[in-house]
Design a protein around this motif. Structure first.
Motif, PDB file in Angstrom:
ATOM      1  N   PHE A 172       0.861  -1.188   0.000  1.00  0.00           N
ATOM      2  CA  PHE A 172       0.000   0.000   0.000  1.00  0.00           C
ATOM      3  C   PHE A 172       0.894   1.233   0.000  1.00  0.00           C
ATOM      4  CE2 PHE A 172      -3.078   3.077   1.708  1.00  0.00           C
ATOM      5  CZ  PHE A 172      -4.160   2.776   0.902  1.00  0.00           C
ATOM      6  N   ILE A 173       0.477   2.275  -0.711  1.00  0.00           N
ATOM      7  CA  ILE A 173       1.320   3.477  -0.856  1.00  0.00           C
ATOM      8  C   ILE A 173       0.599   4.678  -0.257  1.00  0.00           C
ATOM      9  CG2 ILE A 173       2.479   5.006  -2.514  1.00  0.00           C
ATOM     10  CD1 ILE A 173       2.295   2.583  -4.534  1.00  0.00           C
ATOM     11  N   ARG A 174       1.284   5.370   0.658  1.00  0.00           N
ATOM     12  CA  ARG A 174       0.728   6.606   1.233  1.00  0.00           C
ATOM     13  C   ARG A 174       1.598   7.790   0.814  1.00  0.00           C
ATOM     14  NH1 ARG A 174      -0.421   3.117   5.379  1.00  0.00           N
ATOM     15  NH2 ARG A 174      -2.613   3.083   6.027  1.00  0.00           N
ATOM     16  N   ILE A 175       0.944   8.806   0.272  1.00  0.00           N
ATOM     17  CA  ILE A 175       1.654   9.997  -0.218  1.00  0.00           C
ATOM     18  C   ILE A 175       1.034  11.234   0.414  1.00  0.00           C
ATOM     19  CG2 ILE A 175       2.190  11.381  -2.276  1.00  0.00           C
ATOM     20  CD1 ILE A 175       2.092   8.735  -3.892  1.00  0.00           C
ATOM     21  N   TRP A 176       1.893  12.154   0.851  1.00  0.00           N
ATOM     22  CA  TRP A 176       1.405  13.406   1.453  1.00  0.00           C
ATOM     23  C   TRP A 176       1.859  14.585   0.608  1.00  0.00           C
ATOM     24  CZ3 TRP A 176       3.544  15.712   6.693  1.00  0.00           C
ATOM     25  CH2 TRP A 176       2.843  16.904   6.995  1.00  0.00           C
ATOM     26  N   HIS A 177       0.895  15.374   0.135  1.00  0.00           N
ATOM     27  CA  HIS A 177       1.175  16.661  -0.515  1.00  0.00           C
ATOM     28  C   HIS A 177       0.953  17.748   0.540  1.00  0.00           C
ATOM     29  CE1 HIS A 177       1.419  15.499  -4.840  1.00  0.00           C
ATOM     30  NE2 HIS A 177       0.768  14.452  -4.395  1.00  0.00           N
ATOM     31  N   ALA A 178       2.028  18.278   1.087  1.00  0.00           N
ATOM     32  CA  ALA A 178       1.934  19.305   2.129  1.00  0.00           C
ATOM     33  C   ALA A 178       1.972  20.682   1.472  1.00  0.00           C
ATOM     34  CB  ALA A 178       3.097  19.154   3.111  1.00  0.00           C
ATOM     35  N   GLY A 179       0.976  21.517   1.798  1.00  0.00           N
ATOM     36  CA  GLY A 179       0.858  22.807   1.113  1.00  0.00           C
ATOM     37  C   GLY A 179       0.388  22.586  -0.309  1.00  0.00           C
ATOM     38  N   CYS A 180      -0.722  21.842  -0.444  1.00  0.00           N
ATOM     39  CA  CYS A 180      -1.169  21.380  -1.777  1.00  0.00           C
ATOM     40  C   CYS A 180      -1.801  22.482  -2.616  1.00  0.00           C
ATOM     41  CB  CYS A 180      -2.146  20.219  -1.626  1.00  0.00           C
ATOM     42  SG  CYS A 180      -3.759  20.696  -0.939  1.00  0.00           S
ATOM     43  N   LEU A 225      -3.750   9.417  -1.303  1.00  0.00           N
ATOM     44  CA  LEU A 225      -3.077  10.716  -1.401  1.00  0.00           C
ATOM     45  C   LEU A 225      -3.673  11.650  -0.354  1.00  0.00           C
ATOM     46  CD1 LEU A 225      -3.454  10.647  -5.209  1.00  0.00           C
ATOM     47  CD2 LEU A 225      -1.242  10.923  -4.172  1.00  0.00           C
ATOM     48  N   TYR A 226      -2.859  12.068   0.593  1.00  0.00           N
ATOM     49  CA  TYR A 226      -3.283  13.051   1.591  1.00  0.00           C
ATOM     50  C   TYR A 226      -2.845  14.418   1.098  1.00  0.00           C
ATOM     51  CZ  TYR A 226      -3.974   9.154   4.843  1.00  0.00           C
ATOM     52  OH  TYR A 226      -4.407   7.996   5.449  1.00  0.00           O
ATOM     53  N   ALA A 227      -3.774  15.360   1.032  1.00  0.00           N
ATOM     54  CA  ALA A 227      -3.462  16.704   0.530  1.00  0.00           C
ATOM     55  C   ALA A 227      -3.865  17.715   1.591  1.00  0.00           C
ATOM     56  CB  ALA A 227      -4.204  16.959  -0.767  1.00  0.00           C
ATOM     57  N   THR A 228      -2.897  18.482   2.064  1.00  0.00           N
ATOM     58  CA  THR A 228      -3.182  19.429   3.149  1.00  0.00           C
ATOM     59  C   THR A 228      -2.722  20.829   2.796  1.00  0.00           C
ATOM     60  OG1 THR A 228      -1.053  19.066   4.284  1.00  0.00           O
ATOM     61  CG2 THR A 228      -2.876  17.590   4.879  1.00  0.00           C
ATOM     62  N   ASP A 229      -3.386  21.796   3.414  1.00  0.00           N
ATOM     63  CA  ASP A 229      -3.009  23.193   3.254  1.00  0.00           C
ATOM     64  C   ASP A 229      -3.567  23.960   4.447  1.00  0.00           C
ATOM     65  OD1 ASP A 229      -1.910  24.784   0.547  1.00  0.00           O
ATOM     66  OD2 ASP A 229      -2.943  26.069   1.982  1.00  0.00           O
ATOM     67  N   LEU A 230      -2.975  25.098   4.740  1.00  0.00           N
ATOM     68  CA  LEU A 230      -3.491  25.982   5.784  1.00  0.00           C
ATOM     69  C   LEU A 230      -4.779  26.669   5.323  1.00  0.00           C
ATOM     70  CD1 LEU A 230      -3.014  27.608   8.475  1.00  0.00           C
ATOM     71  CD2 LEU A 230      -1.663  29.204   7.113  1.00  0.00           C
ATOM     72  N   ASN A 231      -4.869  26.866   4.012  1.00  0.00           N
ATOM     73  CA  ASN A 231      -5.895  27.697   3.390  1.00  0.00           C
ATOM     74  C   ASN A 231      -7.112  26.845   2.988  1.00  0.00           C
ATOM     75  OD1 ASN A 231      -7.333  29.220   1.482  1.00  0.00           O
ATOM     76  ND2 ASN A 231      -5.502  30.287   0.779  1.00  0.00           N
ATOM     77  N   THR A 232      -8.238  27.008   3.707  1.00  0.00           N
ATOM     78  CA  THR A 232      -9.415  26.157   3.467  1.00  0.00           C
ATOM     79  C   THR A 232     -10.081  26.430   2.115  1.00  0.00           C
ATOM     80  OG1 THR A 232     -10.738  27.726   4.751  1.00  0.00           O
ATOM     81  CG2 THR A 232      -9.975  25.748   5.890  1.00  0.00           C
ATOM     82  N   VAL A 233      -9.984  27.646   1.627  1.00  0.00           N
ATOM     83  CA  VAL A 233     -10.611  27.971   0.340  1.00  0.00           C
ATOM     84  C   VAL A 233      -9.946  27.203  -0.801  1.00  0.00           C
ATOM     85  CG1 VAL A 233     -10.996  29.805  -1.362  1.00  0.00           C
ATOM     86  CG2 VAL A 233     -11.527  30.199   1.025  1.00  0.00           C
ATOM     87  N   VAL A 234      -8.608  27.177  -0.818  1.00  0.00           N
ATOM     88  CA  VAL A 234      -7.925  26.434  -1.893  1.00  0.00           C
ATOM     89  C   VAL A 234      -8.173  24.933  -1.730  1.00  0.00           C
ATOM     90  CG1 VAL A 234      -6.162  28.178  -2.355  1.00  0.00           C
ATOM     91  CG2 VAL A 234      -5.639  26.351  -0.744  1.00  0.00           C
ATOM     92  N   LEU A 235      -8.310  24.458  -0.497  1.00  0.00           N
ATOM     93  CA  LEU A 235      -8.608  23.035  -0.271  1.00  0.00           C
ATOM     94  C   LEU A 235      -9.948  22.647  -0.877  1.00  0.00           C
ATOM     95  CD1 LEU A 235      -7.494  22.275   3.403  1.00  0.00           C
ATOM     96  CD2 LEU A 235      -6.589  21.235   1.329  1.00  0.00           C
ATOM     97  N   ASN A 236     -10.957  23.491  -0.672  1.00  0.00           N
ATOM     98  CA  ASN A 236     -12.282  23.207  -1.229  1.00  0.00           C
ATOM     99  C   ASN A 236     -12.227  23.188  -2.749  1.00  0.00           C
ATOM    100  OD1 ASN A 236     -13.594  22.919   1.205  1.00  0.00           O
ATOM    101  ND2 ASN A 236     -14.001  25.102   1.409  1.00  0.00           N
ATOM    102  N   SER A 237     -11.437  24.092  -3.309  1.00  0.00           N
ATOM    103  CA  SER A 237     -11.258  24.138  -4.762  1.00  0.00           C
ATOM    104  C   SER A 237     -10.584  22.841  -5.238  1.00  0.00           C
ATOM    105  CB  SER A 237     -10.405  25.355  -5.116  1.00  0.00           C
ATOM    106  OG  SER A 237     -10.054  25.335  -6.471  1.00  0.00           O
ATOM    107  N   ALA A 238      -9.554  22.399  -4.501  1.00  0.00           N
ATOM    108  CA  ALA A 238      -8.814  21.189  -4.870  1.00  0.00           C
ATOM    109  C   ALA A 238      -9.710  19.951  -4.834  1.00  0.00           C
ATOM    110  CB  ALA A 238      -7.626  21.008  -3.926  1.00  0.00           C
ATOM    111  N   LYS A 239     -10.570  19.876  -3.825  1.00  0.00           N
ATOM    112  CA  LYS A 239     -11.481  18.724  -3.676  1.00  0.00           C
ATOM    113  C   LYS A 239     -12.325  18.513  -4.924  1.00  0.00           C
ATOM    114  CE  LYS A 239     -12.312  18.904   1.244  1.00  0.00           C
ATOM    115  NZ  LYS A 239     -13.147  19.471   2.291  1.00  0.00           N
TER     116      LYS A 239
END
Length: 270
Positions: A98-106, A130-144
């Motif tokens: 199984f492969i786990r990948i983290w995009h920090a500051g996505c 793929l775990y994708a994280t960011d401080l900025n919730t607006v860009v996260l919603n866009s990414a989703k």
């Protein structure tokens, strides 16, 4: 109007006191540039009015944080980097159950979808998360949503081909009203969540961590703090990928890692 150094310090202190966001480790030059642009775009005549708005208007504060933390990104940015992922790293990760990948500051997610495409073409997406994280919730919603401007697809398609892609890039999205919507097969393998590299801790063990063009906005201490967080979050023999102007070279962690060729990718060997 241009803010002075004292005003920048006042702003950083006030943001921390009122909202608990800690920008003290951000590169002052970068932070000041973003604030000056914000004052100009939002039409403030003086710093006092801006500070008052920050203190009293939580909605405006949220908007300000979004503007200060937004990162520029694109799909398959630096195609040679993606080519090395494709040819050197994914074949090794393929041996794992199984492969786990983290995009920090996505940011808005272009890199996460680029990675998903690589995994699909290597027949690894089914056993990846793929775990994708960011401080900025607006860009996260866009990414989703996996929706990007259609006008960017020509550039992204060129990047994709330069990265070693051989398919017709348009297979991966549906074009509609000036937007490109990427397949839900990709987003089904992604977990998006808010994470602050300054104050939050490690939350999993990863085989590959990508944090590209984020650390350049941090000062030396905060860079070290983030690198320590990545080290704590990386499995043995895992990989850490940084941006073109970022390095492990002067970090105390350097001796535990081995750089892969000329790319900004390091393997955890210790």
């Amino acid at each position: 109007m241009i803010t002075d150094d004292r005003e920048v310090e006042v702003l950083i202190n006030e943001i921390f006191e009122y909202y608990g966001y800690d920008f003290s480790g951000y590169s002052r030059a970068s932070f000041k540039r973003r604030v000056d642009r914000l004052l100009q775009v939002d039409g403030f005549d003086n710093f006092t009015d801006f500070l008052s708005k920050i203190r009293t208007d939580a909605v405006y504060f949220k908007h300000a944080v979004e503007e200060i933390t937004v990162n520029v990104t694109e799909m398959f940015r630096d195609p040679h980097f993606y080519k090395s992922l494709r040819t050197e790293i994914l074949p090794i990760l393929a041996t794992k159950p199984f492969i786990r990948i983290w995009h920090a500051g996505c940011s808005t997610g272009e890199e996460v979808y680029s990675m998903a495409i690589l995994l699909k073409e290597a027949n690894l997406l089914h056993k990846s998360l793929l775990y994708a994280t960011d401080l900025n919730t607006v860009v996260l919603n866009s990414a989703k949503n996996g929706v990007f401007p259609l006008r960017m697809m020509k550039q992204y398609s060129e990047n994709y081909i330069q990265s070693g892609g051989t398919k017709d890039f348009s297979e991966y999205y549906i074009a509609n009203y000036g937007w490109a919507k990427f397949s839900d097969d990709f987003s089904a393998k992604m977990i998006f969540s808010q994470h602050n590299l300054v104050s939050d801790s490690s939350f999993n063990e990863f085989d590959l961590i990508l944090c590209r063009n984020v650390l350049i906005y941090f000062d030396k201490d905060l860079q070290e703090q983030a690198l320590k967080l990545f080290d704590d979050s990386l499995a043995k023999l895992g990989y850490l990928a940084l941006g073109t102007k970022e390095t492990l070279k002067f970090s105390p962690l350097q001796k535990q890692y081995q750089q892969l060729g000329k790319e900004k990718v390091w393997k955890k060997i210790n």
